[in-house]
Design an enzyme around this catalytic site. Structure first.
Site, PDB file in Angstrom:
ATOM      1  N   ASP A 327       0.855  -1.172   0.000  1.00 27.91           N
ATOM      2  CA  ASP A 327       0.000   0.000   0.000  1.00 27.91           C
ATOM      3  C   ASP A 327       0.903   1.237   0.000  1.00 27.91           C
ATOM      4  O   ASP A 327       2.106   1.133   0.217  1.00 27.91           O
ATOM      5  CB  ASP A 327      -0.902  -0.039   1.240  1.00 27.91           C
ATOM      6  CG  ASP A 327      -1.973   1.034   1.217  1.00 27.91           C
ATOM      7  OD1 ASP A 327      -2.230   1.575   0.129  1.00 27.91           O
ATOM      8  OD2 ASP A 327      -2.542   1.329   2.277  1.00 27.91           O
ATOM      9  N   ASP A 632      -3.989  -2.508   5.151  1.00 29.89           N
ATOM     10  CA  ASP A 632      -4.499  -2.061   6.434  1.00 29.89           C
ATOM     11  C   ASP A 632      -6.028  -2.071   6.503  1.00 29.89           C
ATOM     12  O   ASP A 632      -6.599  -2.139   7.565  1.00 29.89           O
ATOM     13  CB  ASP A 632      -3.990  -0.659   6.769  1.00 29.89           C
ATOM     14  CG  ASP A 632      -4.308   0.349   5.671  1.00 29.89           C
ATOM     15  OD1 ASP A 632      -4.981  -0.031   4.702  1.00 29.89           O
ATOM     16  OD2 ASP A 632      -3.889   1.508   5.788  1.00 29.89           O
ATOM     17  N   ASP A 636      -8.249  -4.929   1.837  1.00 30.43           N
ATOM     18  CA  ASP A 636      -7.006  -5.662   1.575  1.00 30.43           C
ATOM     19  C   ASP A 636      -7.071  -7.113   2.042  1.00 30.43           C
ATOM     20  O   ASP A 636      -6.210  -7.920   1.684  1.00 30.43           O
ATOM     21  CB  ASP A 636      -5.827  -4.979   2.278  1.00 30.43           C
ATOM     22  CG  ASP A 636      -5.604  -3.561   1.806  1.00 30.43           C
ATOM     23  OD1 ASP A 636      -5.679  -3.344   0.588  1.00 30.43           O
ATOM     24  OD2 ASP A 636      -5.361  -2.677   2.641  1.00 30.43           O
TER      25      ASP A 636
END
Length: 902
Positions: A327, A632, A636
């Site tokens: 990310d 997070d 995801d």
């Protein structure tokens, strides 16, 4: 309905759902609840605790160990049986506990749903349980509410929603009611509010378009439950190794039993007991325990580096990682907004600094500047500080923001320009304020200095502020006609760097009674300049990305942020091909073969959904790559579960994400991932060292019995002595290798292939070579002792001590797999090495010289000179194995060059 509602007007959505602003009637609610079901996520079926525990024993090596425990107990070796059974039970308990944690992922997602909701039903506002919401319900939202279902907004007042768990964006998203394109990415659907997200500001009303499993978070839940969790390479390889080892041991035992009884005419009972002893000697029963401890040591080492491991085999998987999908926000970046650029007059300044700290360098080109030498910088800083509702404070040495992160960054900029951020509003009295609103996209304050006329301060989107300005301020303090085209060009330039651009302006000459909601009073402001804000990359992340690329590990950014921002951050952290960006919309238009090809050539993916992330992970794995995935948000979780190594953020990550992952980063830092990869490679090296030490020694022990049986010779070591050697060395010398530090050049090697067998040709040769040397040494000293006229007990005592001495010196050979062991550092070893050697030495002296143990193990005291000979044979093995290693290292470049030419 949820996928299409954002592309329709509120009136059309209400008509399609047969609803209205007064809400549904009670009869409609009951009918729809029966049709659509309660607004909750389905619970996956669970296995009972007993079934999960018993499943841990379903492994062929476990079967062999259990059989060994029964056989050794039958032979009277109850201590050995207890050790074997303890290993089996501990491994089963660890697997049981870890599997139980993994099954909590679905429960963690279900907990994200709001328990209560405010709705309009039968024309009245009511508070109901969220489970009873149905499509068509009118839901009312306020700041602090958790959105209870997927809503199409009907009206909104200064509404902002934190959608980080779905999109990964660090800032709250402004919401309105205007419809958006049908193919808009999830993060661009500004007229939708999604279940599980949080209202941070404003009020709104919306109609429920999807509940439970049909909502966006429900879709992620279904995706998570259907995602296959891949088995780690270590588990696969050890299972394959266990099967072949079992087959080999049983085959050899059967052949010897048949050959010895039918050809050599041994007594069947004695032969059978010897074969049982052979089988137990050949089985490396200490190996599973040592492997588990090696992984556990890696867990502890990673925890010291902010990486918390939830599943033991995941450590070894990290060592094989060839691609890291990460990310952006908070992982590669600091998750703190900072003013990076300031455009005033015809100059563009760049700013340095750290987070929200109000100090940092100001540069114009490559020249350092003082803000006091540039009047426009001071004017801009004053507007930034006054048209602001945030505060920055130093807590435990760290500057933190209270309020909007962008406003905190503006206060930090004011501090860098020489103003005291907390005192910048002193001497000014705020008279009026127009809060920021998505409709007009600016904030305005009317502030009065002491004994002077009030001044209007504005900040907001460049296009909104420029539309209100007629003049721009020069460095001399004069107001000249606004060159709007120039400022749009500068704004586009800053935006192309991935910066969020704000324009700041002011207007003097207003009266105290002025009402700021009058458009004509806001018109005619003087533009002072632009600021470009960015969530800056972590400095350590830049170094970590470079280290990954040097180690042959590709880093790919997969974010929900905009393409321009993602590209800019990719460029700053050093990703390969940062200018080539694929968005979620691009991926939707591509076929699977096209995605499979593009995923290798592209390192930046923007505006992605959970399905896109999962598809990218699968595409990379289809190329045979070992993939680590960081995340997070709940969005995801499916990709984390599918990845070979799922890595969740510990600070800002959701509980569902942490439950789906194998690894949790306590500091949300990409650099910690690289440290974890390095530790994973170390653990894998140490596992190979354990195997490279354990298998040759077990094979050498077994060969002494096999050769003696087949040749009709007296056994140089008895079965009980072999079992003693297994017991005393496997849990000491083998265990010491679990604590070996990282070898030099570990991160300079490319990742090992995903399907590389842990038992390869080189290790097989090593097993044959070392076990052959051990066989020669044991039979050599046994023959020497018999020729010297020693008793059979002394001859066997010399043989068993020689076996242990060779295993001790062989330990130093395998401590360095990728380098020489002929260095002072290598020879010196770690403290645990010498403690284990001392323990083994004391144990061997005990069975050699203590009469009670001599009676148990059939040993006799060894003369001093013969003891020196035993040590000399150990040194000889070390020298020969090290010479073989150095020859192999010397031939490696030559062989590699021949392969490349071929």
């Amino acid at each position: 309905m949820t996928l299409a509602a954002h592309s329709k007007t509120p009136i059309v959505v209400l008509e399609n759902l047969s609803s209205g602003e007064a809400g549904l009637h009670a009869a409609d609610v009951d009918r729809r609840l029966a049709e659509h079901g309660p607004n909750r996520l389905p619970q996956a079926p669970k296995r009972s605790a007993l079934r999960r525990f018993l499943a841990q024993f379903h492994n062929i090596l476990i079967y062999v160990l259990l059989a060994s425990a029964v056989i050794t107990a039958g032979l009277g070796h109850f201590i050995d049986s207890a050790v074997i059974l303890a290993v089996v039970v501990v491994n089963a308990a660890i697997g049981f506990l870890q599997e139980g944690k993994a099954e909590q992922a679905m429960a963690a997602i279900r907990d994200l749903l709001a328990p209560k909701a405010s709705v309009m039903r039968d024309g009245m506002r009511q508070t109901i349980a969220s489970e009873t919401l149905v499509p068509g319900d009118i839901v009312l939202l306020e700041a602090g509410d958790k959105v209870p279902a997927d809503l199409r907004l009907l009206w909104a007042g200064r509404l902002q929603i934190d959608e980080a768990l779905l999109t990964g964006e660090s800032l709250p998203v402004e919401k309105g009611i205007a419809q958006v394109a049908a193919d808009a990415a999830l993060g661009d659907r500004s007229c939708m509010a999604y279940s599980g997200t949080m209202v941070t500001q404003g009020t709104a009303g919306g109609v429920v378009v999807a509940t439970g499993k049909h909502s966006e978070i429900g879709r992620i839940s279904r995706m998570l439950s259907s995602v296959e969790t891949l088995t780690t390479p270590l588990v696969v390889q050890m299972d394959l190794f266990a099967r072949w080892l079992t087959f080999f041991i049983l085959a050899v035992a059967a052949l010897i039993l048949g050959f010895g009884s039918l050809v050599l005419n041994y007594d069947f009972t004695e032969l059978f007991m010897a074969v049982v002893g052979l089988s137990v000697a050949a089985i490396p029963e200490g190996l599973p325990a040592v492997l588990t401890i090696t992984l556990a040591v890696g867990v502890k080492a990673m925890a010291r580096r902010n990486a918390i491991v939830r599943r033991l085999p995941a450590i070894e998987t990290l060592g094989a990682v060839s691609v890291i999908c990460t990310d952006k926000t908070g992982t590669l970046t600091r998750n703190e907004m900072m003013v990076a650029s300031v455009a005033v007059g015809r100059d563009v300044f760049s700013l340095g600094g750290d987070g929200y700290a109000p100090d940092g360098a100001i540069h114009l080109g490559d020249q350092s500047q003082e803000a006091r030498d540039h009047r426009l910088l001071l004017d801009l800083a004053e507007v930034a500080a006054l048209c602001n509702d945030a505060a920055i404070r130093q807590v435990n040495g760290t500057w933190r923001v209270e309020g909007d992160p962008m406003e905190g960054a503006l206060l930090a900029f004011a501090g860098k320009a020489g103003l005291e951020p907390q005192a910048s509003q002193q001497g000014w009295q705020r008279l009026r304020v127009v809060p920021f609103d998505a409709r007009h996209r600016y904030m305005a304050t009317l502030d009065q200095p002491q004994a002077n006329q009030p001044v209007l301060h504005l900040k907001g989107a460049p296009e909104a502020i420029l539309a209100l300005c007629r003049h721009e301020r020069t460095a001399a303090g004069e107001n000249v006609p606004l060159e709007e085209a120039y400022w749009h060009q500068v704004a586009n330039l800053l935006a192309a760097r991935g910066e969020r651009v704000l324009a700041l302006a002011s207007r003097s000459g207003l009266t105290v009674t002025a009402e700021l909601d009058q458009t004509d009073l806001l018109q005619g402001a003087d533009l002072i300049g632009l600021v470009g804000l960015i969530d800056p990359p972590r400095p350590e992340a830049v170094a970590a990305v470079a280290e990954c690329r040097a180690a042959g590990i590709s880093v790919k950014m997969i974010t929900g942020d905009h393409a321009v921002t993602a590209s800019a951050i990719g460029r700053q952290v050093g990703l390969g091909h940062p200018d080539r960006v694929l968005t979620g919309a691009d991926l939707d238009r591509m076929s699977e073969p096209e995605i499979a090809a593009a995923v290798l050539e592209t390192d930046v993916f923007a505006r992605t959904s959970p399905g896109h992330k999962l598809a990218l992970v699968k595409a990379l794995q289809a190329h045979g790559l070992t993939v680590a995935m960081t995340g997070d948000g709940v969005n995801d979780a499916p990709a984390l579960k599918r990845a070979d190594a799922g890595i969740a953020m510990g600070q800002k990550g959701s509980e569902a994400t942490r439950e789906a992952a194998e690894l949790v980063l306590a500091d949300d830092n990409f650099a910690s991932i690289v440290v974890a990869v390095r530790e994973g490679r170390t653990v894998y090296d140490n596992i190979k060292k354990v195997i490279a030490w354990n298998l040759p020694t077990s094979t050498g022990e077994a060969l002494t019995i096999v050769v003696a049986l087949l040749a009709g010779l007296t056994l140089p070591v008895t079965a009980v002595q072999v079992l003693w050697v297994n017991l005393i060395t496997a849990v000491t010398l083998g265990l010491a290798l679990a604590f070996e530090p990282t070898e030099t050049g570990t991160m300079a090697r490319p990742p090992r292939p995903r399907h590389e067998p842990i038992i390869n040709g080189r290790l097989i040769w090593h097993i044959l070579f070392v076990s052959g040397l051990m066989l020669a040494g044991v039979f050599g000293i046994f023959t020497y002792a018999i020729r010297q006229g020693y008793s059979i007990e002394l001859a066997r005592t010399l043989a068993v001590n020689t076996l242990v001495a060779m295993e001790v010196f062989h330990l130093f050979n395998v401590r360095n797999l990728h380098g020489t062991s002929l260095t002072w550092t290598a020879v010196r070893g770690m403290r645990v090495i010498w403690w284990t050697i001392a323990l083994v030495t004391v144990a061997q002296f005990a069975i050699t010289y203590l009469p009670p143990l001599q009676a148990v193990f059939g040993t006799a005291p060894v003369p001093f000179l013969d003891g020196v000979l035993v040590v000399g044979l150990g040194v000889a093995l070390f020298v020969l194995v090290e010479l073989e290693k150095q020859i192999r290292f010397a031939l490696r470049p030559l062989v590699g060059g021949m392969v490349r030419k071929a």
